[in-house]
Design a protein around this motif. Structure first.
Motif, short mmCIF file in Angstrom:
data_model
loop_
_atom_site.label_atom_id
_atom_site.label_comp_id
_atom_site.label_asym_id
_atom_site.label_seq_id
_atom_site.Cartn_x
_atom_site.Cartn_y
_atom_site.Cartn_z
N UNK A 98 0.84 -1.20 0.00
CA UNK A 98 0.00 0.00 0.00
C UNK A 98 0.88 1.26 0.00
N UNK A 99 1.88 1.28 0.86
CA UNK A 99 2.74 2.46 0.98
C UNK A 99 3.58 2.71 -0.27
N UNK A 100 4.14 1.66 -0.86
CA UNK A 100 5.00 1.90 -2.04
C UNK A 100 4.17 2.30 -3.25
N UNK A 101 2.91 1.88 -3.31
CA UNK A 101 2.07 2.34 -4.43
C UNK A 101 1.87 3.85 -4.36
N UNK A 102 1.58 4.36 -3.17
CA UNK A 102 1.42 5.81 -3.04
C UNK A 102 2.76 6.53 -3.19
N UNK A 103 3.82 5.94 -2.68
CA UNK A 103 5.14 6.55 -2.83
C UNK A 103 5.49 6.72 -4.31
N UNK A 104 5.24 5.68 -5.09
CA UNK A 104 5.53 5.76 -6.53
C UNK A 104 4.67 6.85 -7.18
N UNK A 126 9.64 10.60 -1.30
CA UNK A 126 8.25 10.18 -1.54
C UNK A 126 7.83 9.10 -0.53
N UNK A 127 8.74 8.18 -0.23
CA UNK A 127 8.44 7.14 0.75
C UNK A 127 8.29 7.75 2.14
N UNK A 128 9.17 8.66 2.47
CA UNK A 128 9.10 9.37 3.76
C UNK A 128 7.77 10.11 3.88
N UNK A 129 7.39 10.81 2.84
CA UNK A 129 6.13 11.57 2.85
C UNK A 129 4.94 10.63 3.00
#
Length: 193
Positions: A98-104, A126-129
């Motif tokens: 879930x997190x890496x999809x939004x990070x990308x 982006x991952x941090x955000x």
């Protein structure tokens, strides 16, 4: 596989403990491997295109994949020999996905429209955000500044509530079903709190 309730003699006194630790270690290693693999794939993925219709479609498809993964994991938990540990593995796969999809998505949006955030985002930014939004600790150095970025972040916030609330409830419900099915046996000591 049931664990012996009492050792046969002193030589076998530590076998249930070793067995429990081996089971626990296996689940923890698989959970850690899932997190590492998904994070590595995020950093290695060819995110060369900009943020457009294709990126939005891929995000929606990824979220549908996420929903399917949670449904599949829920069924697996109810059938697992150790439902609590299986639920841990499910969370270690579903949440990072879930997190890496939004990070990308944030990375691609920042690449396409650098003014979308207070600063241009690297993959790590982006991952941090994304984790900052997920953890609801608020915005600090990185904040959405355009309408598109704010809409995407608002969508993540709404889905975060679903992930934290509904998905956790579903997984814990599956653990209860699995524990009832197994008769309540657990490879790790119960917490009385």
């Amino acid at each position: 596989m049931s664990l012996p309730s009492e050792p046969l003699d002193e030589a076998h006194a530590t076998e249930p403990v070793r067995w429990n630790l081996r089971i626990l270690a296996g689940h923890l290693l698989r959970s850690a491997a899932s997190v590492v693999l998904l994070t590595a794939l995020y950093y290695l993925a060819p995110l060369d295109g900009g943020f457009g219709v294709l990126a939005v479609v891929l995000l929606v498809l990824g979220l549908l994949l996420f929903g399917g993964l949670v449904a599949w994991q829920t069924a697996a938990i109810t059938r697992a020999e150790y439902p609590r540990l299986r639920a841990l593995e499910a969370l270690a796969t579903a949440v990072p996905l879930f997190l890496v999809m939004f990070s990308a998505s944030y990375f691609l949006l920042s690449k396409e429209l650098p003014e979308s955030f207070a600063e241009r985002l690297s993959r790590t930014d982006a991952l941090y955000f994304t984790v900052t939004v997920f953890a609801t600790v608020g915005f600090g150095d990185i904040a959405p500044t355009t309408q598109a970025a704010r809409a995407l972040v608002t969508g993540q916030m709404a889905l975060d509530l679903i992930v934290v609330g509904v998905i956790a409830k579903v997984l814990f419900g599956a653990v209860r079903i699995g524990m009832r099915r197994r008769g309540g046996r657990s490879p790790i000591p119960e917490d009385d709190s």
